[in-house]
Design a protein around this motif. Structure first.
Motif, PDB file in Angstrom:
ATOM      1  N   SER A  84       0.845  -1.188   0.000  1.00  0.00           N
ATOM      2  CA  SER A  84       0.000   0.000   0.000  1.00  0.00           C
ATOM      3  C   SER A  84       0.877   1.233   0.000  1.00  0.00           C
ATOM      4  O   SER A  84       1.955   1.248   0.590  1.00  0.00           O
ATOM      5  CB  SER A  84      -0.908   0.028   1.229  1.00  0.00           C
ATOM      6  OG  SER A  84      -1.805  -1.051   1.215  1.00  0.00           O
ATOM      7  N   ILE A  86       1.455   4.999   1.181  1.00  0.00           N
ATOM      8  CA  ILE A  86       1.037   5.950   2.209  1.00  0.00           C
ATOM      9  C   ILE A  86       1.198   7.339   1.612  1.00  0.00           C
ATOM     10  O   ILE A  86       2.298   7.775   1.310  1.00  0.00           O
ATOM     11  CB  ILE A  86       1.876   5.813   3.498  1.00  0.00           C
ATOM     12  CG1 ILE A  86       1.705   4.411   4.076  1.00  0.00           C
ATOM     13  CG2 ILE A  86       1.459   6.872   4.505  1.00  0.00           C
ATOM     14  CD1 ILE A  86       2.512   4.172   5.335  1.00  0.00           C
ATOM     15  N   THR A  92      -3.869   5.391   3.094  1.00  0.00           N
ATOM     16  CA  THR A  92      -3.207   4.332   2.329  1.00  0.00           C
ATOM     17  C   THR A  92      -4.128   3.865   1.209  1.00  0.00           C
ATOM     18  O   THR A  92      -5.344   3.919   1.327  1.00  0.00           O
ATOM     19  CB  THR A  92      -2.863   3.120   3.214  1.00  0.00           C
ATOM     20  OG1 THR A  92      -4.066   2.568   3.750  1.00  0.00           O
ATOM     21  CG2 THR A  92      -1.926   3.501   4.330  1.00  0.00           C
ATOM     22  N   TYR A 112       4.632  -1.211   2.779  1.00  0.00           N
ATOM     23  CA  TYR A 112       4.251   0.202   2.718  1.00  0.00           C
ATOM     24  C   TYR A 112       5.246   0.947   1.844  1.00  0.00           C
ATOM     25  O   TYR A 112       6.441   0.940   2.105  1.00  0.00           O
ATOM     26  CB  TYR A 112       4.220   0.836   4.111  1.00  0.00           C
ATOM     27  CG  TYR A 112       3.102   0.311   4.969  1.00  0.00           C
ATOM     28  CD1 TYR A 112       1.807   0.783   4.806  1.00  0.00           C
ATOM     29  CD2 TYR A 112       3.333  -0.665   5.929  1.00  0.00           C
ATOM     30  CE1 TYR A 112       0.769   0.301   5.586  1.00  0.00           C
ATOM     31  CE2 TYR A 112       2.306  -1.154   6.711  1.00  0.00           C
ATOM     32  CZ  TYR A 112       1.025  -0.662   6.544  1.00  0.00           C
ATOM     33  OH  TYR A 112       0.004  -1.149   7.315  1.00  0.00           O
TER      34      TYR A 112
END
Length: 188
Positions: A84, A86, A92, A112
């Motif tokens: 994902s 950010i 997100t 992330y």
């Protein structure tokens, strides 16, 4: 590869990381990493968990040259990890799935990718295990800011060292997970 500094330099090259990449991941200046590589520190104990997490190596191998660099007796497999992004506003969104090797079979992993970060190069991914606990390096979020924190477990309590210049509001602190991998933007 007889010394800590030799093994550190080798892993930086193997992981396609610069001294600046490692410095950001660990929360030190590039001069400190340069000092380590030149042999100025035999074992920077305070930063070893963060160094090992960033380089994906065992502490035993990095410090003493014993065993395999990535082996610690735990069964590891390749897994698909959701990544994902950010965003600057703290939200997100799913970007893609990433095949990642050397993960513990029973972990709960999330990647992330930080869009705007002082921690890593833009486009780099931090892989975290959302279930793992204990001493080590964690990816945390405090409102819109994402940063690394080092946790040290003691007999009766855990202490945290937040690697950020911002004041951390503990009521707003979200622990995203235990850092178990780092992929710079050139590797994927």
């Amino acid at each position: 590869m007889d010394t800590f500094s030799d093994r550190l330099a080798e892993m930086l090259e193997l992981r396609h990381m610069t001294q600046a990449d490692l410095a950001k991941a660990v929360g030190v200046g590039t001069g400190t990493v340069s000092y380590w590589i030149k042999g100025g520190a035999k074992k920077p104990a305070k930063y070893l968990p963060a160094i090992c997490a960033a380089l994906r190596v065992t502490e035993l191998w990095l410090v003493h040259g014993v065993g395999e660099p990535e082996g610690d007796g735990i069964e590891r497999v390749e897994q698909e990890v959701p990544v994902s992004e950010i965003t600057n506003d703290g939200f997100t969104r799913h970007v893609r799935m990433l095949d990642y090797q050397n993960l513990e079979r029973d972990g709960d992993y999330q990647g992330y990718m930080l869009v705007d970060s002082e921690i890593l190069q833009v486009g780099s991914v931090i892989i975290v295990d959302r279930r793992k606990t204990g001493s080590g390096l964690y990816l945390c979020c405090n409102g819109k800011e994402v940063f690394l924190s080092q946790r040290k477990d003691k007999i009766t309590r855990a202490s945290w060292h937040h690697i950020t210049d911002q004041k951390v509001n503990l009521n707003n602190l979200e622990i995203l997970g235990y850092v178990c991998g780092l992929i710079n933007n050139r590797e994927w």
